[in-house]
Scaffold this motif. Structure first.
Motif, PDB file in Angstrom:
ATOM      1  N   TYR A   2      67.289  77.791  28.133  1.00  0.00           N
ATOM      2  CA  TYR A   2      66.959  78.636  26.989  1.00  0.00           C
ATOM      3  C   TYR A   2      68.166  78.995  26.131  1.00  0.00           C
ATOM      4  O   TYR A   2      68.004  79.375  24.975  1.00  0.00           O
ATOM      5  N   ILE A   3      69.353  78.867  26.658  1.00  0.00           N
ATOM      6  CA  ILE A   3      70.550  79.173  25.867  1.00  0.00           C
ATOM      7  C   ILE A   3      70.627  78.240  24.657  1.00  0.00           C
ATOM      8  O   ILE A   3      70.850  78.674  23.533  1.00  0.00           O
ATOM      9  N   GLY A   4      70.426  76.952  24.877  1.00  0.00           N
ATOM     10  CA  GLY A   4      70.439  75.999  23.771  1.00  0.00           C
ATOM     11  C   GLY A   4      69.306  76.233  22.794  1.00  0.00           C
ATOM     12  O   GLY A   4      69.477  76.089  21.578  1.00  0.00           O
ATOM     13  N   GLN A   5      68.145  76.626  23.322  1.00  0.00           N
ATOM     14  CA  GLN A   5      67.002  76.894  22.455  1.00  0.00           C
ATOM     15  C   GLN A   5      67.256  78.094  21.555  1.00  0.00           C
ATOM     16  O   GLN A   5      66.946  78.070  20.362  1.00  0.00           O
ATOM     17  N   ILE A   6      67.844  79.133  22.136  1.00  0.00           N
ATOM     18  CA  ILE A   6      68.135  80.340  21.361  1.00  0.00           C
ATOM     19  C   ILE A   6      69.184  80.039  20.293  1.00  0.00           C
ATOM     20  O   ILE A   6      69.038  80.448  19.136  1.00  0.00           O
ATOM     21  N   HIS A   7      70.236  79.308  20.682  1.00  0.00           N
ATOM     22  CA  HIS A   7      71.244  78.937  19.682  1.00  0.00           C
ATOM     23  C   HIS A   7      70.602  78.122  18.561  1.00  0.00           C
ATOM     24  O   HIS A   7      70.893  78.336  17.383  1.00  0.00           O
ATOM     25  N   GLY A   8      69.724  77.208  18.917  1.00  0.00           N
ATOM     26  CA  GLY A   8      69.060  76.383  17.908  1.00  0.00           C
ATOM     27  C   GLY A   8      68.251  77.205  16.925  1.00  0.00           C
ATOM     28  O   GLY A   8      68.282  76.956  15.712  1.00  0.00           O
ATOM     29  N   LEU A   9      67.535  78.204  17.422  1.00  0.00           N
ATOM     30  CA  LEU A   9      66.753  79.070  16.530  1.00  0.00           C
ATOM     31  C   LEU A   9      67.671  79.846  15.587  1.00  0.00           C
ATOM     32  O   LEU A   9      67.421  79.922  14.381  1.00  0.00           O
ATOM     33  N   PHE A  10      68.736  80.418  16.155  1.00  0.00           N
ATOM     34  CA  PHE A  10      69.668  81.157  15.301  1.00  0.00           C
ATOM     35  C   PHE A  10      70.384  80.240  14.327  1.00  0.00           C
ATOM     36  O   PHE A  10      70.666  80.619  13.190  1.00  0.00           O
ATOM     37  N   TYR A  11      70.666  79.005  14.738  1.00  0.00           N
ATOM     38  CA  TYR A  11      71.324  78.059  13.830  1.00  0.00           C
ATOM     39  C   TYR A  11      70.411  77.719  12.655  1.00  0.00           C
ATOM     40  O   TYR A  11      70.878  77.603  11.518  1.00  0.00           O
ATOM     41  N   MET A  12      69.119  77.572  12.914  1.00  0.00           N
ATOM     42  CA  MET A  12      68.190  77.300  11.802  1.00  0.00           C
ATOM     43  C   MET A  12      68.178  78.456  10.808  1.00  0.00           C
ATOM     44  O   MET A  12      68.181  78.237   9.589  1.00  0.00           O
ATOM     45  N   LEU A  13      68.175  79.689  11.319  1.00  0.00           N
ATOM     46  CA  LEU A  13      68.247  80.851  10.423  1.00  0.00           C
ATOM     47  C   LEU A  13      69.577  80.873   9.680  1.00  0.00           C
ATOM     48  O   LEU A  13      69.630  81.202   8.489  1.00  0.00           O
ATOM     49  N   TYR A  14      70.649  80.537  10.380  1.00  0.00           N
ATOM     50  CA  TYR A  14      71.968  80.449   9.754  1.00  0.00           C
ATOM     51  C   TYR A  14      71.953  79.457   8.594  1.00  0.00           C
ATOM     52  O   TYR A  14      72.495  79.735   7.518  1.00  0.00           O
ATOM     53  N   LEU A  15      71.318  78.307   8.794  1.00  0.00           N
ATOM     54  CA  LEU A  15      71.225  77.314   7.719  1.00  0.00           C
ATOM     55  C   LEU A  15      70.492  77.876   6.509  1.00  0.00           C
ATOM     56  O   LEU A  15      70.932  77.715   5.372  1.00  0.00           O
ATOM     57  N   VAL A  16      69.375  78.544   6.757  1.00  0.00           N
ATOM     58  CA  VAL A  16      68.590  79.118   5.658  1.00  0.00           C
ATOM     59  C   VAL A  16      69.424  80.130   4.879  1.00  0.00           C
ATOM     60  O   VAL A  16      69.488  80.089   3.638  1.00  0.00           O
ATOM     61  N   PHE A  17      70.095  81.028   5.588  1.00  0.00           N
ATOM     62  CA  PHE A  17      70.865  82.072   4.913  1.00  0.00           C
ATOM     63  C   PHE A  17      72.136  81.532   4.269  1.00  0.00           C
ATOM     64  O   PHE A  17      72.584  82.056   3.248  1.00  0.00           O
ATOM     65  N   THR A  18      72.713  80.493   4.842  1.00  0.00           N
ATOM     66  CA  THR A  18      73.886  79.864   4.231  1.00  0.00           C
ATOM     67  C   THR A  18      73.496  79.183   2.925  1.00  0.00           C
ATOM     68  O   THR A  18      74.181  79.329   1.907  1.00  0.00           O
TER      69      THR A  18
ATOM     70  N   TYR B 268      74.052  86.262   5.595  1.00  0.00           N
ATOM     71  CA  TYR B 268      74.880  85.131   6.031  1.00  0.00           C
ATOM     72  C   TYR B 268      75.884  85.579   7.091  1.00  0.00           C
ATOM     73  O   TYR B 268      76.045  84.926   8.124  1.00  0.00           O
ATOM     74  N   ARG B 269      76.566  86.694   6.845  1.00  0.00           N
ATOM     75  CA  ARG B 269      77.592  87.170   7.775  1.00  0.00           C
ATOM     76  C   ARG B 269      77.004  87.494   9.144  1.00  0.00           C
ATOM     77  O   ARG B 269      77.581  87.145  10.178  1.00  0.00           O
ATOM     78  N   ILE B 270      75.870  88.157   9.160  1.00  0.00           N
ATOM     79  CA  ILE B 270      75.226  88.510  10.424  1.00  0.00           C
ATOM     80  C   ILE B 270      74.852  87.249  11.196  1.00  0.00           C
ATOM     81  O   ILE B 270      75.139  87.127  12.391  1.00  0.00           O
ATOM     82  N   LEU B 271      74.232  86.287  10.503  1.00  0.00           N
ATOM     83  CA  LEU B 271      73.819  85.061  11.202  1.00  0.00           C
ATOM     84  C   LEU B 271      75.004  84.193  11.580  1.00  0.00           C
ATOM     85  O   LEU B 271      74.950  83.491  12.595  1.00  0.00           O
ATOM     86  N   ALA B 272      76.082  84.220  10.821  1.00  0.00           N
ATOM     87  CA  ALA B 272      77.277  83.459  11.201  1.00  0.00           C
ATOM     88  C   ALA B 272      77.824  83.979  12.523  1.00  0.00           C
ATOM     89  O   ALA B 272      78.206  83.196  13.397  1.00  0.00           O
ATOM     90  N   TRP B 273      77.845  85.294  12.686  1.00  0.00           N
ATOM     91  CA  TRP B 273      78.346  85.873  13.933  1.00  0.00           C
ATOM     92  C   TRP B 273      77.395  85.612  15.098  1.00  0.00           C
ATOM     93  O   TRP B 273      77.833  85.240  16.188  1.00  0.00           O
ATOM     94  N   ILE B 274      76.111  85.812  14.879  1.00  0.00           N
ATOM     95  CA  ILE B 274      75.149  85.572  15.965  1.00  0.00           C
ATOM     96  C   ILE B 274      75.184  84.109  16.384  1.00  0.00           C
ATOM     97  O   ILE B 274      75.225  83.794  17.579  1.00  0.00           O
ATOM     98  N   THR B 275      75.184  83.209  15.405  1.00  0.00           N
ATOM     99  CA  THR B 275      75.220  81.774  15.704  1.00  0.00           C
ATOM    100  C   THR B 275      76.507  81.415  16.440  1.00  0.00           C
ATOM    101  O   THR B 275      76.483  80.663  17.412  1.00  0.00           O
ATOM    102  N   GLY B 276      77.619  81.946  15.982  1.00  0.00           N
ATOM    103  CA  GLY B 276      78.901  81.661  16.627  1.00  0.00           C
ATOM    104  C   GLY B 276      78.960  82.160  18.058  1.00  0.00           C
ATOM    105  O   GLY B 276      79.446  81.463  18.951  1.00  0.00           O
TER     106      GLY B 276
END
Length: 113
Positions: A53-69, A16-24
């Protein structure tokens, strides 16, 4: 036999912590991209194509963030509102960093990590 409950929570918290930082961080890049594209350029159609692609990359990381959260929320037995608010923190610049800090403190205190 599976890992001890505290080890499962420790692993979920780390993910969760790793994905919170990457997503942020990607959300901040996306915010900068939006300011540049829609605030500074006279015609947003003249923006470089790779900015898409910036929005696409954020979207992918946000989906992972949701899963881990959600995974952490289930393991730490958060109330649904706590999990939902923590999930939404990845959509507001800087908020994922604030929530990551607070949730980490809460989980570590609750489970003696």
């Amino acid at each position: 036999m599976g890992a001890a409950p505290t080890e499962k929570i420790r692993g979920a918290l780390l993910r969760y912590r790793i994905l919170a930082w990457i997503t942020g961080l990607w959300l901040l890049v996306l915010t900068g991209e939006m300011i540049y594209k829609y605030g500074l350029l006279e015609d947003s159609s003249t923006a470089p194509g790779w900015l898409f692609y910036i929005g696409q990359i954020h979207g992918l990381f946000y989906m992972l963030y949701l899963v881990f959260t959600i995974d952490l929320g289930i393991k730490a037995r958060w109330k649904p509102v706590t999990t939902a608010l923590t999930c939404l923190a990845g959509t507001i610049p800087f908020l994922s960093f604030v929530f990551e800090h607070r949730r980490t403190q809460e989980v570590k205190a609750a489970f003696g990590l």
